[in-house]
Design a protein around this motif. Structure first.
Motif, PDB file in Angstrom:
ATOM      1  N   ALA A  43     -15.503  84.324  43.051  1.00 16.88           N
ATOM      2  CA  ALA A  43     -15.772  84.832  44.712  1.00 16.88           C
ATOM      3  C   ALA A  43     -16.615  86.390  44.354  1.00 16.88           C
ATOM      4  O   ALA A  43     -17.578  86.513  44.386  1.00 16.88           O
ATOM      5  CB  ALA A  43     -14.732  84.819  45.322  1.00 16.88           C
ATOM      6  N   LEU A  44     -16.251  87.495  43.296  1.00 18.79           N
ATOM      7  CA  LEU A  44     -16.608  88.584  43.232  1.00 18.79           C
ATOM      8  C   LEU A  44     -18.223  88.269  42.141  1.00 18.79           C
ATOM      9  O   LEU A  44     -19.053  88.843  42.223  1.00 18.79           O
ATOM     10  CB  LEU A  44     -15.942  89.428  42.240  1.00 18.79           C
ATOM     11  CG  LEU A  44     -14.508  90.246  43.510  1.00 18.79           C
ATOM     12  CD1 LEU A  44     -13.714  90.361  42.404  1.00 18.79           C
ATOM     13  CD2 LEU A  44     -14.642  90.300  44.335  1.00 18.79           C
ATOM     14  N   GLN A  45     -17.506  87.118  41.251  1.00 20.96           N
ATOM     15  CA  GLN A  45     -19.106  87.216  40.441  1.00 20.96           C
ATOM     16  C   GLN A  45     -20.315  86.470  41.223  1.00 20.96           C
ATOM     17  O   GLN A  45     -21.068  87.072  40.474  1.00 20.96           O
ATOM     18  CB  GLN A  45     -18.429  86.088  39.176  1.00 20.96           C
ATOM     19  CG  GLN A  45     -17.874  86.661  38.198  1.00 20.96           C
ATOM     20  CD  GLN A  45     -17.725  85.967  37.011  1.00 20.96           C
ATOM     21  OE1 GLN A  45     -17.783  84.357  37.087  1.00 20.96           O
ATOM     22  NE2 GLN A  45     -18.620  86.472  35.555  1.00 20.96           N
ATOM     23  N   ALA A  46     -19.607  85.486  41.865  1.00 23.27           N
ATOM     24  CA  ALA A  46     -20.758  84.707  42.690  1.00 23.27           C
ATOM     25  C   ALA A  46     -21.345  86.124  44.176  1.00 23.27           C
ATOM     26  O   ALA A  46     -22.149  85.705  44.958  1.00 23.27           O
ATOM     27  CB  ALA A  46     -20.261  83.678  43.762  1.00 23.27           C
ATOM     28  N   LYS A  47     -20.809  87.251  44.347  1.00 21.98           N
ATOM     29  CA  LYS A  47     -20.925  88.449  45.188  1.00 21.98           C
ATOM     30  C   LYS A  47     -20.926  87.382  46.694  1.00 21.98           C
ATOM     31  O   LYS A  47     -21.656  87.425  47.696  1.00 21.98           O
ATOM     32  CB  LYS A  47     -22.162  88.558  44.629  1.00 21.98           C
ATOM     33  CG  LYS A  47     -22.543  89.281  43.399  1.00 21.98           C
ATOM     34  CD  LYS A  47     -24.379  90.033  43.892  1.00 21.98           C
ATOM     35  CE  LYS A  47     -24.396  90.798  42.437  1.00 21.98           C
ATOM     36  NZ  LYS A  47     -22.995  91.513  41.756  1.00 21.98           N
ATOM     37  N   THR A  48     -19.819  86.760  46.988  1.00 18.27           N
ATOM     38  CA  THR A  48     -19.486  85.933  47.831  1.00 18.27           C
ATOM     39  C   THR A  48     -18.665  87.181  48.641  1.00 18.27           C
ATOM     40  O   THR A  48     -17.815  86.483  49.464  1.00 18.27           O
ATOM     41  CB  THR A  48     -19.428  84.726  48.190  1.00 18.27           C
ATOM     42  OG1 THR A  48     -18.502  84.149  47.134  1.00 18.27           O
ATOM     43  CG2 THR A  48     -20.229  83.735  47.872  1.00 18.27           C
ATOM     44  N   ALA A  49     -17.565  87.631  47.827  1.00 13.43           N
ATOM     45  CA  ALA A  49     -16.526  88.889  48.351  1.00 13.43           C
ATOM     46  C   ALA A  49     -16.537  89.631  47.840  1.00 13.43           C
ATOM     47  O   ALA A  49     -17.082  90.622  48.170  1.00 13.43           O
ATOM     48  CB  ALA A  49     -15.077  88.114  47.470  1.00 13.43           C
ATOM     49  N   GLU A  50     -16.188  90.380  49.441  1.00 13.40           N
ATOM     50  CA  GLU A  50     -16.578  91.626  49.478  1.00 13.40           C
ATOM     51  C   GLU A  50     -15.161  92.771  50.130  1.00 13.40           C
ATOM     52  O   GLU A  50     -14.414  92.030  50.594  1.00 13.40           O
ATOM     53  CB  GLU A  50     -17.023  92.600  50.877  1.00 13.40           C
ATOM     54  CG  GLU A  50     -18.744  92.198  50.524  1.00 13.40           C
ATOM     55  CD  GLU A  50     -19.551  92.445  51.217  1.00 13.40           C
ATOM     56  OE1 GLU A  50     -19.189  93.005  51.739  1.00 13.40           O
ATOM     57  OE2 GLU A  50     -20.947  92.322  51.017  1.00 13.40           O
ATOM     58  N   ILE A  51     -14.246  93.736  49.022  1.00  9.13           N
ATOM     59  CA  ILE A  51     -13.076  94.301  49.338  1.00  9.13           C
ATOM     60  C   ILE A  51     -13.829  96.045  49.631  1.00  9.13           C
ATOM     61  O   ILE A  51     -13.979  96.683  48.778  1.00  9.13           O
ATOM     62  CB  ILE A  51     -12.331  93.532  48.324  1.00  9.13           C
ATOM     63  CG1 ILE A  51     -11.958  92.838  47.636  1.00  9.13           C
ATOM     64  CG2 ILE A  51     -10.871  94.140  48.535  1.00  9.13           C
ATOM     65  CD1 ILE A  51     -11.987  92.138  46.020  1.00  9.13           C
ATOM     66  N   ASP A  52     -12.787  96.385  50.066  1.00 10.51           N
ATOM     67  CA  ASP A  52     -12.631  97.743  50.960  1.00 10.51           C
ATOM     68  C   ASP A  52     -12.072  98.307  51.593  1.00 10.51           C
ATOM     69  O   ASP A  52     -10.476  96.950  52.205  1.00 10.51           O
ATOM     70  CB  ASP A  52     -13.796  98.245  51.131  1.00 10.51           C
ATOM     71  CG  ASP A  52     -14.626  99.224  51.188  1.00 10.51           C
ATOM     72  OD1 ASP A  52     -14.346 100.220  51.154  1.00 10.51           O
ATOM     73  OD2 ASP A  52     -15.525 100.021  51.979  1.00 10.51           O
ATOM     74  N   LYS A  66     -13.255  90.593  53.012  1.00 10.64           N
ATOM     75  CA  LYS A  66     -14.048  89.595  53.657  1.00 10.64           C
ATOM     76  C   LYS A  66     -14.857  88.315  52.242  1.00 10.64           C
ATOM     77  O   LYS A  66     -15.240  88.712  51.608  1.00 10.64           O
ATOM     78  CB  LYS A  66     -15.392  90.383  53.800  1.00 10.64           C
ATOM     79  CG  LYS A  66     -15.893  91.283  54.755  1.00 10.64           C
ATOM     80  CD  LYS A  66     -17.032  92.296  55.039  1.00 10.64           C
ATOM     81  CE  LYS A  66     -16.887  93.459  56.405  1.00 10.64           C
ATOM     82  NZ  LYS A  66     -17.966  93.925  55.973  1.00 10.64           N
ATOM     83  N   ASN A  67     -14.874  87.174  52.822  1.00 12.36           N
ATOM     84  CA  ASN A  67     -15.263  86.136  51.875  1.00 12.36           C
ATOM     85  C   ASN A  67     -16.141  85.124  52.942  1.00 12.36           C
ATOM     86  O   ASN A  67     -16.305  85.033  54.188  1.00 12.36           O
ATOM     87  CB  ASN A  67     -14.196  85.149  52.216  1.00 12.36           C
ATOM     88  CG  ASN A  67     -14.216  83.927  52.042  1.00 12.36           C
ATOM     89  OD1 ASN A  67     -15.941  83.786  51.014  1.00 12.36           O
ATOM     90  ND2 ASN A  67     -13.909  83.092  51.559  1.00 12.36           N
ATOM     91  N   LEU A  68     -17.574  85.479  52.520  1.00  6.20           N
ATOM     92  CA  LEU A  68     -18.977  85.376  52.785  1.00  6.20           C
ATOM     93  C   LEU A  68     -19.663  83.945  52.872  1.00  6.20           C
ATOM     94  O   LEU A  68     -20.628  83.418  52.621  1.00  6.20           O
ATOM     95  CB  LEU A  68     -20.069  86.788  51.886  1.00  6.20           C
ATOM     96  CG  LEU A  68     -19.481  88.010  52.558  1.00  6.20           C
ATOM     97  CD1 LEU A  68     -21.192  89.118  51.593  1.00  6.20           C
ATOM     98  CD2 LEU A  68     -19.624  88.369  54.007  1.00  6.20           C
ATOM     99  N   GLY A  69     -18.741  83.361  52.096  1.00  3.99           N
ATOM    100  CA  GLY A  69     -18.937  82.478  50.936  1.00  3.99           C
ATOM    101  C   GLY A  69     -18.583  80.895  51.923  1.00  3.99           C
ATOM    102  O   GLY A  69     -17.955  80.928  52.924  1.00  3.99           O
ATOM    103  N   GLU A  70     -18.664  79.851  51.451  1.00  2.00           N
ATOM    104  CA  GLU A  70     -18.536  78.688  52.365  1.00  2.00           C
ATOM    105  C   GLU A  70     -16.963  77.867  51.609  1.00  2.00           C
ATOM    106  O   GLU A  70     -17.179  76.988  51.893  1.00  2.00           O
ATOM    107  CB  GLU A  70     -19.623  77.852  51.642  1.00  2.00           C
ATOM    108  CG  GLU A  70     -21.599  78.065  52.365  1.00  2.00           C
ATOM    109  CD  GLU A  70     -21.200  77.597  53.728  1.00  2.00           C
ATOM    110  OE1 GLU A  70     -20.478  77.671  54.629  1.00  2.00           O
ATOM    111  OE2 GLU A  70     -22.825  79.131  53.964  1.00  2.00           O
ATOM    112  N   ALA A  71     -16.742  78.920  50.701  1.00  4.15           N
ATOM    113  CA  ALA A  71     -15.655  77.398  50.027  1.00  4.15           C
ATOM    114  C   ALA A  71     -14.740  78.831  50.399  1.00  4.15           C
ATOM    115  O   ALA A  71     -14.668  80.502  50.331  1.00  4.15           O
ATOM    116  CB  ALA A  71     -15.243  77.211  48.553  1.00  4.15           C
TER     117      ALA A  71
END
Length: 293
Positions: A43-52, A66-71
């Motif tokens: 998810a981090l490689q695909a840039k569909t996850a953000e952690i803060d 934040k999970n910005l992806g479809e999976a």
């Protein structure tokens, strides 16, 4: 039949692998379908996850995912996250639903820093060392039962890191677990090179100095292979602190007996953060957790 007993009943043992005072028993299972989730790394490689941090002020025992992806995204108990105001570890395994934002319970691994080193968190190459994972799991189970929280005992986490640093003669300006791993990386990599995944491997039982210490089990070989080097170094940091020397390979019967005790242990079920159900495992001499989805 409990989900733990049912799952362990489907597992087969591979031939043990050993290095110095650490023995590993591969656990295998046929997996017909690919995972329907992404690992944190994917998810981090695909840039569909953000952690803060939760906010600019921040909160030691919680972070924002934040999970910005479809999976869905799988977060694994014990994974270290580095950056933000201080390094943290995940307190338990969580499956973050697609297109969602969750507050994630964590523990601090860096007692001497509370300032931003960078924006957000990234995935570390390490898990918490095995003994720390055990202590954290026991505290999380106790707090979940008593107060419905999933917090660990932060003072105990810091004490565990300080003890391991003292055992191994390492130093950290911010009392960070990460520095102990860095300063003993050559020896840890020696352990990591000695163990490799076999076909259909989904889990592993570890024995240190002849005594079984833990089991980690996943639903698919690809997920297991993703975390195997981290699991080995997690065990190896404990192994280094216990005066490693060549010891006889632990009997497979010992590992089978350990899994039988896990299968028979009492379990409690709780609604999970994210998808599924938290399963907590505890007896007089065992503690652990699982995620059922």
């Amino acid at each position: 039949m409990s989900i733990i007993k049912e799952t362990l009943g489907e597992i087969s043992f591979g031939s043990p692998q050993a290095h110095l005072n650490l023995t590993a028993f591969p656990l295998t299972k046929k997996s017909e379908r690919a995972p329907s989730y992404l690992t944190l790394h994917e998810a981090l490689q695909a840039k569909t996850a953000e952690i803060d941090e939760l906010s600019e002020i921040g909160s030691v025992p919680e972070i924002l995912f934040k999970n910005l992806g479809e999976a869905p995204v799988l977060l694994v108990d014990g994974q270290e996250l580095i950056g933000a105001k201080q390094h943290r570890i995940l307190n338990l395994t969580i499956l973050v639903p697609a297109k969602s934002t969750l507050v994630i319970p964590v523990s601090c691994l860096e007692a001497g820093r509370w300032r931003r080193s960078e924006r957000g968190f990234k995935e570390s190459e390490e898990f918490a060392f095995s003994e720390l994972r055990m202590r954290k799991a026991r505290a999380v189970s106790a707090n979940l039962y008593r107060t419905a929280s999933r917090h660990a005992d932060q003072a105990e986490v810091w004490d565990s890191i300080a003890e391991r640093s003292s055992d191994l003669g390492t130093f950290s300006r911010t009392d960070a677990m990460r520095d102990t791993y860095k300063q003993r990386r050559k020896a840890l990599d020696g352990y990591a090179r000695a163990f490799s995944a076999i076909e259909e491997q989904v889990g592993i039982v570890f024995a240190l100095n002849g005594e079984v210490t833990s089991v980690d089990l996943f639903d698919h070989p690809s997920t297991f292979k993703n975390v195997l080097p981290k699991l080995i170094r997690s065990q190896a940091l404990d192994a280094l602190s216990k005066r490693p020397a060549a010891t006889p390979v632990t009997s497979t019967d010992t590992a089978v007996g350990f899994l039988n005790r896990v299968a028979m242990a009492k379990i409690k079920h709780y609604p999970a953060i994210g998808e599924g159900e938290d399963v907590r495992i505890e007896s007089e001499d065992l503690v652990g957790g699982a995620l059922k989805v």
